[in-house]
Design a protein around this motif. Sequence first.
Motif, PDB file in Angstrom:
ATOM      1  N   VAL A 164       0.917  -1.318  -0.043  1.00 36.17           N
ATOM      2  CA  VAL A 164      -0.034   0.140  -0.146  1.00 36.17           C
ATOM      3  C   VAL A 164       1.084   1.277  -0.048  1.00 36.17           C
ATOM      4  CG1 VAL A 164      -1.857   1.360   1.319  1.00 36.17           C
ATOM      5  CG2 VAL A 164      -1.986  -1.265   1.253  1.00 36.17           C
ATOM      6  N   PHE A 165       2.039   1.272   1.021  1.00 40.87           N
ATOM      7  CA  PHE A 165       2.860   2.293   0.595  1.00 40.87           C
ATOM      8  C   PHE A 165       3.625   2.696  -0.609  1.00 40.87           C
ATOM      9  CE2 PHE A 165       2.987   1.985   5.528  1.00 40.87           C
ATOM     10  CZ  PHE A 165       2.663   2.922   5.821  1.00 40.87           C
ATOM     11  N   VAL A 189       3.393   0.885  12.293  1.00 40.63           N
ATOM     12  CA  VAL A 189       3.851   0.450  10.919  1.00 40.63           C
ATOM     13  C   VAL A 189       4.536   1.774   9.996  1.00 40.63           C
ATOM     14  CG1 VAL A 189       2.709  -0.412   8.886  1.00 40.63           C
ATOM     15  CG2 VAL A 189       1.870  -1.142  11.008  1.00 40.63           C
ATOM     16  N   PHE A 190       5.433   1.384   9.478  1.00 40.81           N
ATOM     17  CA  PHE A 190       6.040   2.371   8.742  1.00 40.81           C
ATOM     18  C   PHE A 190       6.547   1.874   7.565  1.00 40.81           C
ATOM     19  CE2 PHE A 190       6.886   3.077  13.254  1.00 40.81           C
ATOM     20  CZ  PHE A 190       6.397   4.208  13.434  1.00 40.81           C
ATOM     21  N   PRO A 191       6.846   2.554   6.479  1.00 35.69           N
ATOM     22  CA  PRO A 191       7.174   1.790   5.176  1.00 35.69           C
ATOM     23  C   PRO A 191       8.625   1.629   5.231  1.00 35.69           C
ATOM     24  CG  PRO A 191       7.022   4.399   5.051  1.00 35.69           C
ATOM     25  CD  PRO A 191       6.252   4.107   6.490  1.00 35.69           C
ATOM     26  N   GLU A 192       8.989   0.235   4.455  1.00 33.62           N
ATOM     27  CA  GLU A 192      10.170  -0.143   4.790  1.00 33.62           C
ATOM     28  C   GLU A 192      11.312   0.371   3.671  1.00 33.62           C
ATOM     29  OE1 GLU A 192      10.440  -4.251   5.227  1.00 33.62           O
ATOM     30  OE2 GLU A 192       8.415  -4.328   6.230  1.00 33.62           O
ATOM     31  N   SER A 200       3.286  11.030  -1.305  1.00 33.99           N
ATOM     32  CA  SER A 200       1.981  11.196  -1.499  1.00 33.99           C
ATOM     33  C   SER A 200       1.272  11.253  -0.096  1.00 33.99           C
ATOM     34  CB  SER A 200       0.966  10.450  -2.407  1.00 33.99           C
ATOM     35  OG  SER A 200       1.077   9.026  -1.952  1.00 33.99           O
ATOM     36  N   LEU A 201       1.392  10.559   0.636  1.00 39.26           N
ATOM     37  CA  LEU A 201       0.832  10.371   2.005  1.00 39.26           C
ATOM     38  C   LEU A 201       1.219  11.567   2.890  1.00 39.26           C
ATOM     39  CD1 LEU A 201       0.819   6.536   3.004  1.00 39.26           C
ATOM     40  CD2 LEU A 201      -1.201   8.096   2.002  1.00 39.26           C
TER      41      LEU A 201
END
Length: 2011
Positions: A164-165, A189-192, A200-201
């Motif tokens: 999703v990220f 939860v964080f993008p890896e 964008s987020l």
Amino acid sequence: MSATDTLDIEDIESGLRLVHSLPEQVHWLCDKIEKRDDGVEVRYEGDKSRRNRSVTHAMVLLSFADQEETQAWFTAALNIQLSRCPRCVEQFYVLKKGLYRELLEADNKDNVDMFFGFLQTCDINRVKPVLKEIAGELKNSSTVESWYQTFQNRAQYTNSVYQVFCCPDLLQDPEIRTDFTDICATQKVFPEGPGAGLISLLFNNDARLRFPVERSWKELGPHITPEVFETHLLDTLEDCVQKTEAQADPGSLRLFFAGVAIIVQSVSKELIMKCICGAQNDPIKLAVNRISTNAPYLPALLRLFDALMVQLGFEFWDVVQPLTSSALIDTLFMNGTFANFLRNAPQDASGEKLLVDMTKWMSSLVASVRPLSRATPAAPLLRLLLGDRSLPALSKGICLKEGMKILSMTLSGVFSHPIEGEGGRMILRQTNELFDEYALLAVEIAVSSTVFNDRIMASHMGIAQKNAYNAMLLALQLDIKVMKTDFGLLSKKKPEIPHTETSIRTLLWDTVCKNIPIDHVELAIDLLSIIYEFLGIGKSVHPKGIDTGSEVDRRRHAFNTALDILSRHFARIFQRISRFAPGKLKMVINGEHSRAAIFFGVMFPPPTDVAFGAEDIMLSCYGADSRESATHAMFDENLAMALAAVTTISRTQAKSSVFDLMPAMIRFNLEVLDILCAPDTGVISNTEMENWMKTSFKVYWDIQWRVVSNIFKRCRRWSHTVEKGTMIEFTRDSIDYATELFRRFWTFEQAFRAKVPSDEPNRPQRETSWRVRLLQDPSKALDSIAALLTIQDMHLLSSSQELMCNILELLAKEDVDVENEFVDNMRRIFFPELYNNARTGSATNLVGAQKAQLMHALSAVRPDFVPLEAKPKVVEISDDEYDDIPDDDLIQASEQSLRVVPRKQTKLGFPAASAPPTHEQKLHRVGVSKPSSLIEELRIGAPKTQSTPIPPRNEFLLKRKADLAASEAAKAARLESRKKEQAPVIPSSDEDDDSSDNDSGNGLFRLGTSVQRSTKSVPEPKLIDARPKNLLRQPAVPIRRVKDNRARVAPDLSPLYKQVLKWEFFHDDVFPPGLSAANYSKVESSFSSYAAYKKTFEPLLLLEAWQALKQAKEEAPQSTIKLHLVTRMSADNFVELEITIEGMNDRNRWSESDLVLVSVSNQPLTSKDSPHCLARVHSLKKKFAGANTTEVQLRCDPSPQMTQENMRNGSTLYAAKIMGFVPTEREYSALMCLKYYDLEQEILTARPSSLEEPTEKQVVRTRSLYGVNDPQARAIISAVKNTGFTLIQGPPGTGKTKTVVGIAGALLTPKVGSTVIQIPGSANRSPKPTTKKLLVCAPSNAAVDELVLRFKKGILTTKGEEMLPKVVRIGKSDAVNFTVRDVTLDELVERRMAPTKESANSKSADMDELRQKYRAILDERDAKLKQLEDARAKSIDPGTLQSEVDSLSATIRDTRRNLDIKRDQKKESSRNAEVLKRRIQQEIMDEAHIICATLSGTGHDLLRNINVDFETVIIDEAAQSVELSALIPLKFGCEKCILVGDPKQLPPTVFSREAAKFSYEKSLFVRMQENHPKDVHLLSIQYRMHPMISAFPSEHFYDSELRDGENMRELRTEVWHKNPIYAPYRFFNIAGQESAGGLHSLVNRQEAQSALLLYQRLTTDFPQTSFDGKIGIITPYKQQINLLKTVFREKYGDKICDTVDFNTTDAFQGRERDIIIFSCVRASQENGIGFLSDVRRMNVGLTRAKFSLFVLGHSTSLMRNRLWASLVQDAKGRGVFDEETFAQFNLNTKGNGARGRGAFRGSTRGRGGHARNPNRNTPTLAAPKVDPDAMDIDEPEPQAQFQPNPSHVRLCFKCKQPGHIANFCPNNRQGPSNPSRNSNSPRPKPTPPTAKGNDHIQDQRHEHPPQEHNQLPARPLKRPIGKEGEVPSKRQHLENQPGTANQATPGPSTVPVIRPQHKKKAQRKSEPPAVFINPKRGSSGRGGRGGGGRNGGQPSRPKGDDKQGSDQTTR
């Protein structure tokens, strides 16, 4: 066209086949390959890019309609890949974007979108179920943490979220969005990786979605490269920019700017510049275009700008152009909105964030501006931030924080750039003005101790304080930078004018000094660091030390003013820090630069208190009471930091041209050197050397020599600007430091090799390597030290020359070379004539002896130092050399060519006026029989020979006058030139450091040719009587050659001590260990070469030294000294021990060059088995003045075992002094230097000058002038005329001393009052040759003292003038006769220095009082400080304690300042006293005409170092010295040596009988006499002995050539001679027996009793005759002397030894008594007579008596010897052999003694009878206890002597009755017999003399009051003249002296008339030449009896000295 149309079917199929064939463990889209389940690695070598391409092609399969089965397989396989690896997920969406762009190029967008919509559905289907499952578990979990544990352990979960990220478009699905939002809300939860959602987020309205990406940017951003950003994120960012710009919604803009700010803050500058700036949709341009003060997004926009400014720095303004900093500030501040916002912002947490966003950019903006331009934007910003002091607290705090940051940045920008130029100075002024506006606020904040309770406020104010602190320090550092910059400009070779006047922020410094918080360690450290930066700056001065009034000088004045102000502030800082608690001070000192700053402060020059403040810190920190102890504590605490601090300062000073700090730095460096190298407490000796320490110490050593080099190189320039006295003191300190530093070489060398194992094979090479490395540093400094060779100060010049010699000598020993540049420069100094550009004359102020020593040292390092082309000089003789010759004679002489034999160059090529003569020339010279030139004939008084026709007289005189006029004109021109030089001159500003020699500065550095002469003329002598000139002239040498001054250079004594110190002390043999008779050779009569001479004499010298050592061992006292070994090191190939000795007293005091025995045992002299060795005392010094501890350096050569086991640092040893070795050293030195002597060949060949026959006219003139007899006159003429050696043999009583005095008068005639002495270091460079003085020597002190006494009475010059020469006696005052101590060098110096010593004593007393006061105040302050600390600890108000402490501290500083001043004054006074002493010594030697010393004493360094050549040397008693002793005084350029002595008397004292067997006891006199017996002048007329006494010695010792003087029988007849028993000569045969007396000596008790009986009867029979001091009892044996004393004491008590002189025969040589009793001792039936058979000893014993000689001996034993048998037979033949008298004595003593009758027939004594006139009753004078004339340190047994008693009785030769003498006989009508007669009655003319003169008259006895010999006559010593011009006899003259007891009218005299020379010549010519008779001096200071000069008599001293007898030779 479909997707399949864009790709080949084959590509799709091949892609499918590839991915299908991949092993399960291989990831499709990344490089990862997993292991199999069994753990085995899978090998796959496929290409990743190919796999990616295959996956991309395979995805197109999903667009096919008939491939459901394949599609299902591919979709399932792809899902598996994306669920197990985030990298694969990341790459999949990148490939997907790539495929979209690829397909879009080949197909229309609708088709591609449709296809990708299908792919999107696949993605949703893959992700949605997993997210749903995750969300479900989240809802069902009790806690987020438990859920998260499950989540992070499932790769499918994490990878689905990451999809999703990576594809935020998936959020378009509502379910996915809901589930994903819930998951993100957990904040777990964080993008890896860099997925598109990372961009964008950021701009999403939902904060839950923004949080993970905002946080991830901080972690992932720094790792995202521009390439990754471009492939993964750039498209997304551009899309967002486009959307935001299109929306123009303030909310969206706020989110957008905030998000971009996060991106900018997180990524690199490179990424921003490549990817963000200049993008198609540039977010930064959007931000610039949206600037608005009223926009709600302004905080976010400013946050973005702040991030961009921080990241881009200076390039920010390139990115945002055309926007400028001023435009931005003006835009934001134009309507006051900003100020209102600051006042109205919420004062809570929300308001804080807003305030930070609104202000933080300001400091970033300033930082983004170029450093030198920051003041412009900073000004409006600071006005906004700091202008309004009424802001709310939080706003104010944040504004203060930002304002202080801006101040700090602005100052740092200026500080980090140069500020020399005009633009830099303008910017600096602008910055300073800006800071000054807020300086007080900055200091207040920086040092504030306010504590904020509010956390937020405390945080901001902490930052504000830190920045204010930095700004404050930067402002202070800027002042230092300005000072350094301006100093650099003003100090350039061509000074530059600073663009503004130098100034500092006085207000700022004052505020800082006032507000330094107590115990603020950080501030203290930083302030010390600032002070440290000031290192190397000092006062700016004109190169010439003058003020020309130029702009440069005006700027110098401004700079120096600022420097003074700054120095005062430094002092305040130090004083403030010194108040810290000791614990805090320790922390301060441990700062990086703190130690260096403190040491630097200590070196600060007065008058500021900087040094005292720095000392206060040290003293307070370590609780020390002196700076030295505090410094020592610093080194003990942290050696590395302390040493680094000293090295850092020294490194700066090694390059500095500033003089101000140098004096204190040198003194401090000397302290540090002592701390490091002190023998007992030194850091080096007490530290185990690690490698880093060795490196540090090597750096220290190197830097110190650089400092030394820099100082000496710049001394000349400094002398232009520094007062001369200060410069002299500083140069002395510097030379002392350099000398001490070099002296410590062995300490460093020992430390560096300390850890090398003794058994290591490479140990010697490593030790040598360290020595070479260390010696390279002083070697490099030599060239700079050589710059001091032009210095004027004598002491400095000598010290620098000595230092250079010491360095060069060690370099030569260690084979270390010197730099070529140094060698070349030294050649220019020594041989200026070889260099075209060299100045004329000498390039140094060194004198000849110093040059020779330096040349010798240089040649040892560089054998080729002396260039082959060195040209000999031609020395012209001044016209003054012939000022005593009439012009007529010079005219005649001018026609005769004064040809000089060409001379060769000396061995080392010294530049010479003329080289020394060759061997053949020397041999020819010694045999010259006539004057070498007509000038010599004129001077000697020889008849003038006829010459060839000469030019007219006028032509010669005109030429001479023209030369004189030219000389005067040249002098006038030089004087005028000097006047011009002294006028004020404005020099050019481009002065170099090395001023020319003619730039004299303060005159300290100046060559002799460029200054006014400061030399000193020898004072005119005090004339006693004027006489006509030309009576006797000395030959003159027209051209003198330059002496080979290497003869003066002290040779290396190491070879001597390498042998001596190896000797085994307890070895018991006549030869040294390991040697035998085979190692020695006999002294030959002549030597062919110096090598042969040295080969013979060197072993014999050592053999004699060995025997002296053995004898000293037997006689050495058993006193033992305990040694504390401090350090052991190697030095000059010896082991050097540095020891301390406690309580060394006078009894066991050591001296330099003493030999001592060092042992482990406390009984060294008896402990053979204990480890021991011999050692030489190398140096001694007291630890400090008055200390009980003596520091001693011993050099020895022990065994390796003793060195390692018994000579460790800290061990205890014992030692006993054995003997002094100075005489041996001096003899060895003379032997080594003989090859440089002028008389070398004469000595080798033992050839004296030929015996010439003078003309009768010369003899008559000499006899008349000096009152001498014919042999004496001939000896004087020959001695004056000859060169080389002249031998004069003087048997007893023949007048040797008078002859010597006559020779001295003749030799000194052309010298006195006409020469100039060159003082080392003076400016004199006169063309005249070096002054020659007269050196008079003898082997013993007694003989020298007798000569001094005679010289003190005056001498007679050849011009007929009586003069009092200035005599200097070299020797220790306690070793010489008290009557001559007044002319000893020590006494003369002491008298001149008396005022100086009184002043020094006064200063010392003041110091003691001040020190006590200082100690009391210090104790009081310590007590107050303790109270203050207690109060602070207990939080009690200290009240006035602090002010009291401050007041006491100020008092302490003042007291310490006074102490330092007085200490410096005392040190300076002490050193000046030493310098003054040397100068006075030099002056005294310069003024002296005659210098007297023992032979060994002439080896004293003083004579070696003065610039005087002793062209003529007189050696008295020459036959009593070994040959090597006679060589010692010949080293001073001697060309003429006069040896006076008598080989028939005692030989030299030689301890070694073995050496004597090899003729070592043969004197030089004897060797020459044996070779040339006819070339000896024999003084053949004796005036001592009665003819009956002299008959036998003359016949048997002198071949009947010794004659008696006129009327000697009458003169030597006494009242007791009437009785035959007491005849003048008598041999008493004593039937005694010899016996052993101990100590290898003998006694004869019968002879002792007989001597007592003889004395008893003689004194009893003649009670009216006083025999006190007139009788001597002598014997060859010491123990017999002891027995005689014992026997006489038993009879008469101890006082008898004050009445009778008891001594050995050897000790009696040179002395005499009226009556001698000679005890022979030897009496045995079998044995011989031992050394009594020595004919010379026999001669001495038989020739000591004047009136009577009584020999006591056993005739039978004596007759075993041929000569003694002759004596016995002679006595019998003359009827003086007596065998019965003592029996008669015994009988008469028993029977008639009580009745007082005579003891035997013939006695003149009856009952109550008197031997003399009963009316004459003269009391006996009290006699002194000791006769110093009889004292001699070389004599076996000195005895007490007495003044003669006035009641001396003798017979009248007119009436033969006692009681009066002939001159006052009642039967003599021409003269009265008592004092009542009229003293003015006329006297008849005297009877004409006989042919030989009435010499005997001078020996008539007379009495006179005692005289002080240390006083010169109050008036000229003229002889009294009668009415008709007669000169009375000496006795008549004496008894008419004022103050004498009998002032009777003189009667007639038998002495011939000698009229004054200025009387009628006709009358004088009518009389035959006569001998001059010397009257006695009266009590007015003219004392003495006998001869010795024109009117001088023999000194008023005890009778009995041979010198007296020798003075009575021409009476």
